[in-house]
Design a protein around this motif. Structure first.
Motif, PDB file in Angstrom:
ATOM      1  N   ASN A   1      -8.667  -1.136  23.357  1.00 22.31           N
ATOM      2  CA  ASN A   1      -8.190  -0.355  24.491  1.00 22.31           C
ATOM      3  C   ASN A   1      -6.693  -0.558  24.672  1.00 22.31           C
ATOM      4  O   ASN A   1      -6.199  -1.666  24.584  1.00 22.31           O
ATOM      5  N   SER A   6      -3.236   3.074  29.934  1.00 16.20           N
ATOM      6  CA  SER A   6      -4.155   3.452  31.015  1.00 16.20           C
ATOM      7  C   SER A   6      -3.537   3.195  32.383  1.00 16.20           C
ATOM      8  O   SER A   6      -3.601   4.041  33.269  1.00 16.20           O
ATOM      9  N   ILE A  87     -12.238  12.581  23.185  1.00 12.20           N
ATOM     10  CA  ILE A  87     -12.608  12.004  24.478  1.00 12.20           C
ATOM     11  C   ILE A  87     -14.128  11.902  24.622  1.00 12.20           C
ATOM     12  O   ILE A  87     -14.872  12.737  24.113  1.00 12.20           O
ATOM     13  N   LYS A  91     -14.212   6.604  27.328  1.00 10.52           N
ATOM     14  CA  LYS A  91     -12.754   6.697  27.249  1.00 10.52           C
ATOM     15  C   LYS A  91     -12.161   7.351  28.500  1.00 10.52           C
ATOM     16  O   LYS A  91     -11.115   6.927  28.977  1.00 10.52           O
ATOM     17  N   ARG A  94     -11.769   5.118  31.453  1.00 12.93           N
ATOM     18  CA  ARG A  94     -10.707   4.128  31.277  1.00 12.93           C
ATOM     19  C   ARG A  94      -9.344   4.795  31.145  1.00 12.93           C
ATOM     20  O   ARG A  94      -8.355   4.125  30.858  1.00 12.93           O
ATOM     21  N   GLN A  96      -8.229   6.595  28.812  1.00 12.61           N
ATOM     22  CA  GLN A  96      -7.757   6.429  27.441  1.00 12.61           C
ATOM     23  C   GLN A  96      -7.576   7.815  26.810  1.00 12.61           C
ATOM     24  O   GLN A  96      -8.339   8.221  25.942  1.00 12.61           O
ATOM     25  N   ASN A  98      -5.885  10.666  24.577  1.00  8.63           N
ATOM     26  CA  ASN A  98      -5.188  10.751  23.305  1.00  8.63           C
ATOM     27  C   ASN A  98      -4.662  12.186  23.171  1.00  8.63           C
ATOM     28  O   ASN A  98      -5.193  12.980  22.413  1.00  8.63           O
TER      29      ASN A  98
END
Length: 169
Positions: A1, A6, A87, A91, A94, A96, A98
């Motif tokens: 992670n 984040s 995704i 993810k 959190r 996260q 991309n």
């Protein structure tokens, strides 16, 4: 992670204080979910109070699997896949993401605003439907279009384009 990213995304200055507060609680896993409360207060049930599934109220259940807002959670996930094809539920909770830098703000605005709405509705023991999410995002787009910073106006236009080209599930 990549927690540094984040936490950076969770505190973007373009997010409202209410959404930033929600993001802080989400990332630090301190939302008052029944599962968490049952660990702190043993006499408290961990079962979701809104649905009949008798599942523990975890963050995944609260945002994606609860029958009171399952459609809304899945819709947010599908909207986000337009900008980040990798995704998934884990993810996204959190933050996260991309995505290209250009799409970070509109994606984050859509995701965090929607999650905060789902959470607010859960606190009021209300269900969240697709039209609730769309209405919340469309009102945000209207506000962003009136914003002075060009970055916010562009984010609003991207969210609007995504909503127009991505019909409800």
């Amino acid at each position: 992670n990549n927690w540094q990213n984040s936490f950076y995304l969770a505190r973007l200055k373009e997010l409202s204080p209410q959404v930033k507060s929600f993001n802080f609680k989400l990332l630090h896993q301190i939302l008052p979910l029944k599962e968490r409360l049952s660990q702190i207060l043993p006499a408290t049930s961990s079962i979701c109070p809104l649905c009949r599934t008798q599942e523990p109220e975890t963050i995944m259940h609260a945002l994606f699997n609860c029958e009171k807002n399952r459609e809304a959670g899945q819709y947010i996930l599908q909207l986000t896949r337009v900008y980040d094809s990798t995704i998934n539920m884990d993810k996204i909770t959190r933050l996260q993401l991309n995505t290209e830098v250009l799409y970070e703000l509109p994606t984050l605005l859509a995701v965090c605003t929607s999650f905060e709405l789902i959470w607010r509705n859960r606190q009021m023991k209300k269900s969240t439907r697709l039209y609730d999410i769309r209405a919340e995002l469309e009102s945000q787009v209207l506000a962003l279009r009136k914003a002075r910073p060009k970055k916010l106006r562009e984010a609003g236009n991207m969210i609007n384009n995504t909503l127009q080209n991505f019909p409800p599930i």
